[in-house]
Enzyme design. Structure first.
Site, PDB file in Angstrom:
ATOM      1  N   ASP A 226       0.819  -1.197   0.000  1.00 18.19           N
ATOM      2  CA  ASP A 226       0.000   0.000   0.000  1.00 18.19           C
ATOM      3  C   ASP A 226       0.863   1.262   0.000  1.00 18.19           C
ATOM      4  OD1 ASP A 226      -2.726   1.202   0.415  1.00 18.19           O
ATOM      5  OD2 ASP A 226      -1.797   1.924   2.263  1.00 18.19           O
ATOM      6  N   GLU A 288       1.517  -0.537  -5.063  1.00 14.95           N
ATOM      7  CA  GLU A 288       0.524   0.495  -5.328  1.00 14.95           C
ATOM      8  C   GLU A 288       1.275   1.815  -5.266  1.00 14.95           C
ATOM      9  OE1 GLU A 288      -3.460   2.657  -3.556  1.00 14.95           O
ATOM     10  OE2 GLU A 288      -1.694   2.232  -2.346  1.00 14.95           O
TER      11      GLU A 288
END
Length: 566
Positions: A226, A288
């Site tokens: 993330d 990401e």
């Protein structure tokens, strides 16, 4: 048009098999599970690990290769689990470590790889290390694990710099000293309850290497990372410039600036890759990273770093042939430079589902859709979404599917504002809907309470009325349904080895994306008028064809370049 009217599905899938010996990290179709909205086992209205375990056979039957789970770690759920209080345990709302192990074992038994989400940019403010930092003095080792700074102004009353939170508002919160006086400020690029780690601190780096080992030792196949581009901040934490702010996208990711995509972040991922390589040779890291260019994104997938990075340029593409071809070309070229596969994605838990997005007029992607906003044209969006999916699944590389897109689910665009839980909603002053609309619990059985999401019918967010006709059981074995289109496309993708093919562009009419990949010709009509159907035997189409001599607008077809024979 039905499959039976063209080429027999069973004949092809029986005679053609996936190419052996391929690295799954370069070719896999990965299905994203958002745990709280996938399936509930205990009736509390929140999805959980036993619920996932129960529904895994449906994903194996769909034909995906792997699953990626959004966070299920112990968390106060201030940002739906992306505020982690304990990286080595399961939050009771989702189950237990034993439940995770059982789910992992079943997934592997069904031939599914399992990727878990890792959140390394920030923790929860309830993490034990942050609680220790708050109790410690300025300049202490405990505070150095996070980003604490003195404020500006005569009495330190101003934040240390002008950075803004991705969820709106300032990126700094001031602490209170034990005697009640104002203290230092701490950085949070997201919510106040998500303090940023200090990745210049060796303890933090060592801690996350140990977290990786913990899950690798349990048998996970890898990690989706993330906010992978945010770990390292520019030295001195300088103010953002006006030129940084103007490239903000609809979610608040600024793309450029002193908190994003710093060159030294790659040191971290080289360490992580070295660790993964000591395990079995097929573990995966996926980034990401919202970065300003595909060339910058390719830096994350160099040979000694990650294996994949999400292609957000493709996700944000307009339904326009020229734009799509440009993004596809640029994506492949950038990744070829570093020898990495290209990934393709259309939806996820942070964006408006592409069924709804493509039903809106062209323009900036909204950060959620409210009842008083312009409503998407569902039928138009569905036609374009199905066509976009067939185009995506025919491209070489790896593809990601967000739970429910195989059912043609739209966002819940008329959700009562009082029920919204995304921090963006209140941090924006109740002006931006945020991400709740794409996170609504899935419909499994139309005739059951809560559409089969869990026993008793409770759902943590209400399902829109339209979900009843889109429930999975209403689409299974129904010719022409979106579910059956996905199943067929995934089977043909594997049978024709499209993931390892070579893309060769073919000249086409304006508004048409057309290319050859192996034995197939793929054509997508993004225009407003029908065009002549390309030569070849029709394998499948994203929409109904009443005249096989023409390709209608908002439709993609797969054709056998050379007629298949037994």
């Amino acid at each position: 048009m039905t499959i039976e009217e063209t080429v027999a599905f069973s004949d092809i899938t029986a005679d053609l098999e996936s190419t052996p010996g391929q690295d799954w990290r370069r070719t896999a179709v990965v299905y994203q599970i958002y745990p709280r909205s996938f399936a509930d086992s205990n009736g509390d209205g929140i999805g959980d690990l036993p619920g996932i375990n129960h529904r895994l056979p449906a994903l194996a039957e769909l034909g995906v290769d792997a699953i990626w789970l959004s966070p299920f770690y112990k968390s106060p759920q201030a940002d739906a689990g992306y505020d982690v209080a304990d990286y080595r345990d399961v939050d009771p709302v989702f189950g237990t470590l034993a439940d995770f192990d059982a789910m992992l074992e079943r997934a592997h038994g069904l031939g599914l790889k399992v990727i878990v989400d890792l959140v390394p940019n920030h923790s929860s403010d309830e993490h034990v290390w942050f609680q220790q930092a708050l109790a410690a003095a300025p300049g202490s080792p405990e505070r150095d694990r996070y980003v604490f700074r003195e404020g500006r102004g005569e009495h330190g009353e101003l934040p240390p710099n002008n950075w803004e939170s991705c969820f709106r508002g300032p990126a700094w919160t001031r602490t209170t000293n034990p005697d009640g006086t104002p203290g230092q400020w701490y950085l949070h690029l997201f919510d106040t309850k998500q303090p940023d780690w200090n990745w210049e601190n060796p303890q933090v780096r060592a801690e996350f290497l140990d977290v990786l080992r913990f899950w690798l030792d349990r048998g996970v196949d890898g990690f989706r990372v993330d906010v992978a581009h945010a770990l390292i901040k520019a030295p001195g934490l300088p103010d953002m410039k006006a030129s940084d702010e103007v490239v903000e996208d609809s979610e608040g990711y600024f793309h450029t600036g002193p908190m994003w995509d710093q060159d030294r972040v790659h040191e971290v991922y080289r360490e992580w890759r070295a660790l993964l390589d000591t395990y079995s040779p097929d573990r995966i890291l996926c980034a990401e990273a919202w970065v300003p260019s595909l060339s910058r994104l390719a830096r994350y997938v160099r040979e000694d770093e990650m294996h994949q990075a999400f292609n957000f340029d493709y996700l944000e593409s307009e339904w326009d042939a020229t734009h799509l071809r440009s993004v596809i070309d640029s994506s492949v070229a950038a990744n070829d430079e570093v020898g990495a596969p290209t990934t393709w994605v259309l939806s996820n838990h942070d964006v408006v589902r592409h069924v709804s997005r493509l039903g809106l007029p062209a323009g900036p992607r909204p950060n959620g859709i409210r009842a008083q906003d312009q409503q998407p044209d569902y039928q138009l969006g569905l036609r374009r979404a199905r066509a976009s999916t067939l185009l995506m699944l025919a491209l070489p590389g790896s593809a990601y599917i967000y739970q429910g897109e195989e059912l043609g689910l739209p966002d819940h665009t008329e959700l009562d504002d009082d029920l919204r839980q995304d921090p963006t909603w209140w941090r924006s002053g109740y002006t931006e809907a945020g991400r709740d609309g794409c996170r609504v619990p899935l419909p499994w059985e139309a005739g059951e309470p809560g559409l089969g999401f869990g026993p008793g019918g409770a759902t943590w967010l209400p399902q829109p009325a339209s979900y009843a006709e889109l429930a999975r059981d209403k689409q299974e074995d129904v010719e022409g349904s979106t579910l059956e289109m996905y199943r067929t496309a995934l089977a043909f993708r594997r049978a024709f080895a499209l993931a390892v093919g070579d893309l060769e562009w073919v000249d086409a009419e304006p508004g048409v994306v057309r290319f050859v990949n192996g034995e197939l010709t793929i054509a997508a009509n993004t225009g407003t008028e029908a065009v002549p159907m390309p030569v070849g035997e029709l394998l499948m189409a994203s929409g109904e064809l009443t005249d096989h001599s023409v390709l209608p607008p908002d439709t993609t077809v797969w054709l056998l370049t050379e007629v298949f024979s037994e």
